[in-house]
Scaffold this motif. Sequence first.
Motif, mmCIF file in Angstrom:
data_model
loop_
_atom_site.group_PDB
_atom_site.id
_atom_site.type_symbol
_atom_site.label_atom_id
_atom_site.label_comp_id
_atom_site.label_asym_id
_atom_site.label_seq_id
_atom_site.Cartn_x
_atom_site.Cartn_y
_atom_site.Cartn_z
ATOM 1 N N UNK A 8 -99.218 -75.167 -1.672
ATOM 2 C CA UNK A 8 -98.469 -73.937 -1.379
ATOM 3 C C UNK A 8 -97.211 -73.856 -2.249
ATOM 4 N N UNK A 9 -96.504 -74.971 -2.387
ATOM 5 C CA UNK A 9 -95.311 -74.989 -3.248
ATOM 6 C C UNK A 9 -95.684 -74.688 -4.692
ATOM 7 N N UNK A 10 -96.791 -75.250 -5.139
ATOM 8 C CA UNK A 10 -97.252 -75.002 -6.509
ATOM 9 C C UNK A 10 -97.524 -73.525 -6.728
ATOM 10 N N UNK A 11 -98.288 -72.917 -5.825
ATOM 11 C CA UNK A 11 -98.685 -71.523 -5.993
ATOM 12 C C UNK A 11 -97.520 -70.556 -5.808
ATOM 13 N N UNK A 12 -96.455 -71.013 -5.156
ATOM 14 C CA UNK A 12 -95.281 -70.149 -4.999
ATOM 15 C C UNK A 12 -94.607 -69.869 -6.332
ATOM 16 N N UNK A 13 -94.948 -70.644 -7.363
ATOM 17 C CA UNK A 13 -94.395 -70.415 -8.695
ATOM 18 C C UNK A 13 -94.919 -69.116 -9.309
ATOM 19 N N UNK A 14 -96.057 -68.633 -8.815
ATOM 20 C CA UNK A 14 -96.678 -67.454 -9.413
ATOM 21 C C UNK A 14 -95.717 -66.273 -9.483
ATOM 22 N N UNK A 15 -95.145 -65.903 -8.363
ATOM 23 C CA UNK A 15 -94.275 -64.726 -8.332
ATOM 24 C C UNK A 15 -93.016 -64.949 -9.143
ATOM 25 N N UNK A 16 -92.441 -66.146 -9.060
ATOM 26 C CA UNK A 16 -91.211 -66.418 -9.812
ATOM 27 C C UNK A 16 -91.462 -66.344 -11.315
ATOM 28 N N UNK A 17 -92.588 -66.909 -11.766
ATOM 29 C CA UNK A 17 -92.901 -66.880 -13.196
ATOM 30 C C UNK A 17 -93.221 -65.461 -13.646
ATOM 31 N N UNK A 18 -94.020 -64.740 -12.858
ATOM 32 C CA UNK A 18 -94.332 -63.354 -13.206
ATOM 33 C C UNK A 18 -93.058 -62.521 -13.316
ATOM 34 N N UNK A 19 -92.165 -62.665 -12.336
ATOM 35 C CA UNK A 19 -90.927 -61.882 -12.349
ATOM 36 C C UNK A 19 -90.057 -62.219 -13.562
ATOM 37 N N UNK A 20 -90.018 -63.489 -13.922
ATOM 38 C CA UNK A 20 -89.246 -63.871 -15.109
ATOM 39 C C UNK A 20 -89.859 -63.259 -16.359
ATOM 40 N N UNK A 21 -91.193 -63.282 -16.461
ATOM 41 C CA UNK A 21 -91.856 -62.685 -17.621
ATOM 42 C C UNK A 21 -91.613 -61.180 -17.673
ATOM 43 N N UNK A 22 -91.718 -60.503 -16.515
ATOM 44 C CA UNK A 22 -91.425 -59.066 -16.482
ATOM 45 C C UNK A 22 -90.013 -58.809 -16.998
ATOM 46 N N UNK A 23 -89.068 -59.600 -16.500
ATOM 47 C CA UNK A 23 -87.675 -59.404 -16.897
ATOM 48 C C UNK A 23 -87.455 -59.606 -18.386
ATOM 49 N N UNK A 24 -88.059 -60.652 -18.937
ATOM 50 C CA UNK A 24 -87.898 -60.922 -20.375
ATOM 51 C C UNK A 24 -88.517 -59.812 -21.218
ATOM 52 N N UNK A 25 -89.687 -59.327 -20.800
ATOM 53 C CA UNK A 25 -90.353 -58.269 -21.561
ATOM 54 C C UNK A 25 -89.583 -56.953 -21.460
ATOM 55 N N UNK A 26 -89.103 -56.614 -20.274
ATOM 56 C CA UNK A 26 -88.312 -55.377 -20.107
ATOM 57 C C UNK A 26 -87.028 -55.456 -20.928
ATOM 58 N N UNK A 27 -86.391 -56.614 -20.904
ATOM 59 C CA UNK A 27 -85.167 -56.805 -21.696
ATOM 60 C C UNK A 27 -85.465 -56.613 -23.181
ATOM 61 N N UNK A 28 -86.617 -57.159 -23.645
ATOM 62 C CA UNK A 28 -86.988 -57.011 -25.054
ATOM 63 C C UNK A 28 -87.224 -55.551 -25.418
ATOM 64 N N UNK A 29 -87.860 -54.802 -24.505
ATOM 65 C CA UNK A 29 -88.106 -53.379 -24.755
ATOM 66 C C UNK A 29 -86.785 -52.619 -24.858
ATOM 67 N N UNK A 30 -85.857 -52.910 -23.955
ATOM 68 C CA UNK A 30 -84.550 -52.239 -23.973
ATOM 69 C C UNK A 30 -83.810 -52.540 -25.268
ATOM 70 N N UNK A 31 -83.779 -53.807 -25.648
ATOM 71 C CA UNK A 31 -83.087 -54.192 -26.886
ATOM 72 C C UNK A 31 -83.748 -53.533 -28.091
ATOM 73 N N UNK A 32 -85.094 -53.521 -28.108
ATOM 74 C CA UNK A 32 -85.805 -52.892 -29.219
ATOM 75 C C UNK A 32 -85.493 -51.417 -29.330
ATOM 76 N N UNK A 33 -85.417 -50.720 -28.205
ATOM 77 C CA UNK A 33 -85.091 -49.286 -28.226
ATOM 78 C C UNK A 33 -83.650 -49.039 -28.648
ATOM 79 N N UNK A 34 -82.757 -49.928 -28.255
ATOM 80 C CA UNK A 34 -81.349 -49.785 -28.663
ATOM 81 C C UNK A 34 -81.239 -49.891 -30.175
#
Length: 320
Positions: A285-311
């Motif tokens: 259960x602890x292992x699988x709890x990483x799924x949401x945290x990793x996904x959210x970090x990836x979403x954040x990094x990709x959104x940040x990259x899109x914002x910077x690219x548009x700027x």
Amino acid sequence: MLFSGTDIVLIALMALLIDRLVGEFAYIRHPVILIGDAINAFEKHLYQPSILRGALLTLFIVGSAGLIGLAIQWFLQWSLGNLPGLVTLIITAVLASTLLAHRMLHDSVLNLLHTDRPQQALQMLVSRDTENLSQSDCYKAGIETYAENLSDGVIAPLFYLLLFGLPGILVYKAINTLDSMVGYRTERYEHYGKVSAKLDDLVNWVPARMTALLIMLVNVKWPLWGFYKQGKRHDSPNAGHPITAMALNINCQLGGDTIYFGKLKRKAFFGDETSSKVIQKAHVIDCLSNRTRIDNLLYGLLIFSIIIGNIFAFIGSHHV
């Protein structure tokens, strides 16, 4: 219409979201299965226990995947060029999502907790012998599978999608599928699968370490590079790093001697030496709890990259 760097990042973001929300498209034949069919067909008609014949297999499969990826990308960017740009991006993202596997990986390992026969459920996930495994051993194998395939099934394909678009992710999955089918040190594949195995080691070198760093980062585990010393003990130059990172973060020891194809293989342990070697449901259960945290970090990094690219694009257009 040519995809810009920002377009590719947006495609990657949408592909991750589609994989999270939808997962596998059960009504279509999965691209990895099609790649596997091609590998089996080559082996059926052209197999020889030699490095040269294995190299030809690798060249044929990887080259075909690259050409198909380029053809699909050309079709999407040129033949569908009259469609609204967002529609083309969404179609591309849907195709790319079929080559990501975070939801399937998570659900497959989670299933070990909800079955009376985890040994049977595990057979679809690992190459080790499972029929005589204890429940603890099944849970350990599931955690190791999640950690290792977090790189192979999520981070690495995403990495090559961002670098090279659809051809990149398709070529990566071709290499990874080759390794999973012929990259074994058995009598049949020792020479035939050697080129495929070495190529897989090469393309996974960076993503495996990125995956381990992400596991450490989302769990706020310091130092971030603390997995590296133990990770090097693994026979694979890559698998040991995410496995060690996971062991350190869920407070258990993974690894240890394992039976493959009826033969005992000596393996090191990974994780804090004071942690338990008996793996329980709580560890899974602890292992699988990483799924949401990793996904959210990836979403954040990709959104940040899109914002910077548009700027930068906005500044560049006004500067001209």
